[in-house]
Design a protein around this motif. Structure first.
Motif, PDB file in Angstrom:
ATOM      1  N   ASP A 139       0.813  -1.229   0.000  1.00 17.00           N
ATOM      2  CA  ASP A 139       0.000   0.000   0.000  1.00 17.00           C
ATOM      3  C   ASP A 139       0.842   1.273   0.000  1.00 17.00           C
ATOM      4  OD1 ASP A 139      -2.246  -1.609   0.051  1.00 17.00           O
ATOM      5  OD2 ASP A 139      -2.648  -1.287   2.194  1.00 17.00           O
ATOM      6  N   THR A 140       2.095   1.184   0.403  1.00 19.02           N
ATOM      7  CA  THR A 140       2.935   2.385   0.496  1.00 19.02           C
ATOM      8  C   THR A 140       4.189   2.317  -0.378  1.00 19.02           C
ATOM      9  OG1 THR A 140       4.078   1.514   2.447  1.00 19.02           O
ATOM     10  CG2 THR A 140       2.157   2.929   2.837  1.00 19.02           C
ATOM     11  N   CYS A 141       4.407   1.204  -1.064  1.00 18.31           N
ATOM     12  CA  CYS A 141       5.623   1.042  -1.872  1.00 18.31           C
ATOM     13  C   CYS A 141       5.555   1.920  -3.124  1.00 18.31           C
ATOM     14  CB  CYS A 141       5.796  -0.422  -2.274  1.00 18.31           C
ATOM     15  SG  CYS A 141       7.349  -0.725  -3.149  1.00 18.31           S
ATOM     16  N   PRO A 142       6.545   2.790  -3.305  1.00 19.03           N
ATOM     17  CA  PRO A 142       6.581   3.612  -4.512  1.00 19.03           C
ATOM     18  C   PRO A 142       7.042   2.772  -5.709  1.00 19.03           C
ATOM     19  CG  PRO A 142       8.520   4.028  -3.186  1.00 19.03           C
ATOM     20  CD  PRO A 142       7.657   3.062  -2.407  1.00 19.03           C
ATOM     21  N   ASP A 143       6.959   3.336  -6.870  1.00 20.28           N
ATOM     22  CA  ASP A 143       7.433   2.675  -8.083  1.00 20.28           C
ATOM     23  C   ASP A 143       8.956   2.817  -8.117  1.00 20.28           C
ATOM     24  OD1 ASP A 143       7.529   1.376 -10.502  1.00 20.28           O
ATOM     25  OD2 ASP A 143       6.948   3.138 -11.671  1.00 20.28           O
ATOM     26  N   LEU A 144       9.641   1.876  -7.503  1.00 13.27           N
ATOM     27  CA  LEU A 144      11.101   1.939  -7.389  1.00 13.27           C
ATOM     28  C   LEU A 144      11.777   1.602  -8.711  1.00 13.27           C
ATOM     29  CD1 LEU A 144      11.470   0.016  -4.015  1.00 13.27           C
ATOM     30  CD2 LEU A 144      11.755   2.464  -4.361  1.00 13.27           C
ATOM     31  N   SER A 145      12.902   2.273  -8.940  1.00 19.23           N
ATOM     32  CA  SER A 145      13.715   1.968 -10.120  1.00 19.23           C
ATOM     33  C   SER A 145      15.184   2.004  -9.718  1.00 19.23           C
ATOM     34  CB  SER A 145      13.452   2.983 -11.233  1.00 19.23           C
ATOM     35  OG  SER A 145      14.011   4.242 -10.884  1.00 19.23           O
ATOM     36  N   ALA A 146      16.037   1.642 -10.634  1.00 16.46           N
ATOM     37  CA  ALA A 146      17.483   1.646 -10.364  1.00 16.46           C
ATOM     38  C   ALA A 146      17.974   3.035  -9.962  1.00 16.46           C
ATOM     39  CB  ALA A 146      18.241   1.132 -11.574  1.00 16.46           C
ATOM     40  N   ASP A 147      17.298   4.087 -10.405  1.00 16.51           N
ATOM     41  CA  ASP A 147      17.675   5.456 -10.035  1.00 16.51           C
ATOM     42  C   ASP A 147      17.567   5.689  -8.525  1.00 16.51           C
ATOM     43  OD1 ASP A 147      18.191   6.068 -12.665  1.00 16.51           O
ATOM     44  OD2 ASP A 147      16.239   7.036 -12.991  1.00 16.51           O
ATOM     45  N   ASP A 148      16.730   4.901  -7.860  1.00 17.84           N
ATOM     46  CA  ASP A 148      16.556   5.043  -6.415  1.00 17.84           C
ATOM     47  C   ASP A 148      17.725   4.448  -5.630  1.00 17.84           C
ATOM     48  OD1 ASP A 148      13.944   6.278  -6.462  1.00 17.84           O
ATOM     49  OD2 ASP A 148      13.194   4.331  -7.133  1.00 17.84           O
ATOM     50  N   LEU A 149      18.665   3.839  -6.323  1.00 15.77           N
ATOM     51  CA  LEU A 149      19.793   3.180  -5.672  1.00 15.77           C
ATOM     52  C   LEU A 149      21.113   3.912  -5.873  1.00 15.77           C
ATOM     53  CD1 LEU A 149      18.836  -0.470  -6.648  1.00 15.77           C
ATOM     54  CD2 LEU A 149      18.354   0.719  -4.504  1.00 15.77           C
ATOM     55  N   ASN A 150      21.054   5.174  -6.251  1.00 18.14           N
ATOM     56  CA  ASN A 150      22.270   5.934  -6.562  1.00 18.14           C
ATOM     57  C   ASN A 150      22.999   6.471  -5.337  1.00 18.14           C
ATOM     58  OD1 ASN A 150      22.056   5.515  -9.301  1.00 18.14           O
ATOM     59  ND2 ASN A 150      20.861   7.380  -9.641  1.00 18.14           N
ATOM     60  N   THR A 151      22.385   6.450  -4.176  1.00 16.09           N
ATOM     61  CA  THR A 151      23.018   6.974  -2.967  1.00 16.09           C
ATOM     62  C   THR A 151      24.112   6.017  -2.498  1.00 16.09           C
ATOM     63  OG1 THR A 151      20.948   8.032  -2.350  1.00 16.09           O
ATOM     64  CG2 THR A 151      22.583   7.770  -0.619  1.00 16.09           C
ATOM     65  N   ASP A 152      25.241   6.581  -2.103  1.00 19.48           N
ATOM     66  CA  ASP A 152      26.377   5.792  -1.620  1.00 19.48           C
ATOM     67  C   ASP A 152      26.299   5.693  -0.095  1.00 19.48           C
ATOM     68  OD1 ASP A 152      28.773   4.463  -1.334  1.00 19.48           O
ATOM     69  OD2 ASP A 152      30.024   6.172  -1.915  1.00 19.48           O
ATOM     70  N   TRP A 153      25.513   4.725   0.395  1.00 23.53           N
ATOM     71  CA  TRP A 153      25.327   4.530   1.830  1.00 23.53           C
ATOM     72  C   TRP A 153      26.591   3.941   2.448  1.00 23.53           C
ATOM     73  CZ3 TRP A 153      21.231   6.849   3.703  1.00 23.53           C
ATOM     74  CH2 TRP A 153      20.134   7.050   2.860  1.00 23.53           C
ATOM     75  N   CYS A 154      26.988   4.431   3.627  1.00 22.61           N
ATOM     76  CA  CYS A 154      28.243   3.950   4.201  1.00 22.61           C
ATOM     77  C   CYS A 154      28.128   3.333   5.596  1.00 22.61           C
ATOM     78  CB  CYS A 154      29.313   5.035   4.179  1.00 22.61           C
ATOM     79  SG  CYS A 154      28.821   6.641   4.753  1.00 22.61           S
ATOM     80  N   ARG A 155      27.156   3.734   6.424  1.00 17.65           N
ATOM     81  CA  ARG A 155      27.031   3.079   7.729  1.00 17.65           C
ATOM     82  C   ARG A 155      25.651   3.343   8.324  1.00 17.65           C
ATOM     83  NH1 ARG A 155      29.955   7.630   8.983  1.00 17.65           N
ATOM     84  NH2 ARG A 155      29.440   8.684  10.921  1.00 17.65           N
ATOM     85  N   LEU A 156      25.337   2.498   9.301  1.00 14.13           N
ATOM     86  CA  LEU A 156      24.014   2.513   9.914  1.00 14.13           C
ATOM     87  C   LEU A 156      24.143   2.435  11.425  1.00 14.13           C
ATOM     88  CD1 LEU A 156      20.858   2.149   9.586  1.00 14.13           C
ATOM     89  CD2 LEU A 156      21.331  -0.302   9.665  1.00 14.13           C
ATOM     90  N   GLU A 157      23.314   3.191  12.119  1.00 21.79           N
ATOM     91  CA  GLU A 157      23.222   3.096  13.573  1.00 21.79           C
ATOM     92  C   GLU A 157      21.745   2.968  13.945  1.00 21.79           C
ATOM     93  OE1 GLU A 157      23.644   5.771  17.626  1.00 21.79           O
ATOM     94  OE2 GLU A 157      24.255   6.636  15.730  1.00 21.79           O
ATOM     95  N   VAL A 158      21.400   1.909  14.645  1.00 21.53           N
ATOM     96  CA  VAL A 158      20.052   1.765  15.176  1.00 21.53           C
ATOM     97  C   VAL A 158      20.018   2.514  16.501  1.00 21.53           C
ATOM     98  CG1 VAL A 158      18.324   0.162  16.052  1.00 21.53           C
ATOM     99  CG2 VAL A 158      19.644  -0.424  14.017  1.00 21.53           C
TER     100      VAL A 158
END
Length: 127
Positions: free
Chosen positions: A56-75
């Motif tokens: 119900d909330t998923c956008p129309d994702l494409s490869a363009d949505d993956l261009n960010t260079d993510w480097c780390r995560l903190e919960v």
């Protein structure tokens, strides 16, 4: 030596989010799902992102949505419920202009959908 998981759990990727992204298992908590979604963004796994997003909330994702260079995560914190859960996190990414890193802070809502945790949407505040 095996590669550490992108989600910053400290575990080897093959024994952490790699299990989920390869389809060998599915996360049994909202926090594990959120971590695996971060790893999916890092590795460019678009099918997994679609599968782990509430329809119900998923956008129309494409490869363009993956261009960010993510480097780390903190919960920051996580509250696991029976049918809905909330995870607060900060995810850092490299700025495209080479000027360093920026952060995305989000409080995310997850719900059980067809007996699987899925990402629903960001919340404006901790519930």
């Amino acid at each position: 030596m095996s590669q550490l998981c992108h989600c910053c759990s400290g575990k080897p990727f093959a024994h952490c989010c790699g299990l989920y992204l390869s389809g060998q298992a599915y996360p049994n908590t909202a926090e594990a799902l959120m971590r695996s979604r971060f790893s999916a963004y890092v590795t460019g796994n678009l099918p997994y992102l679609r599968k782990s997003w509430h329809p119900d909330t998923c956008p129309d994702l494409s490869a363009d949505d993956l261009n960010t260079d993510w480097c780390r995560l903190e919960v920051v914190k996580s509250k696991q419920g029976l049918k809905k859960s909330v995870v607060e996190f900060t995810a850092w990414f490299r700025n495209g202009d080479g000027s360093g890193e920026s952060a995305l802070h989000e409080i995310s809502l997850f719900k059980l959908y067809k007996k699987r945790w899925v990402y629903v949407e960001p919340l404006s505040d901790w519930p």
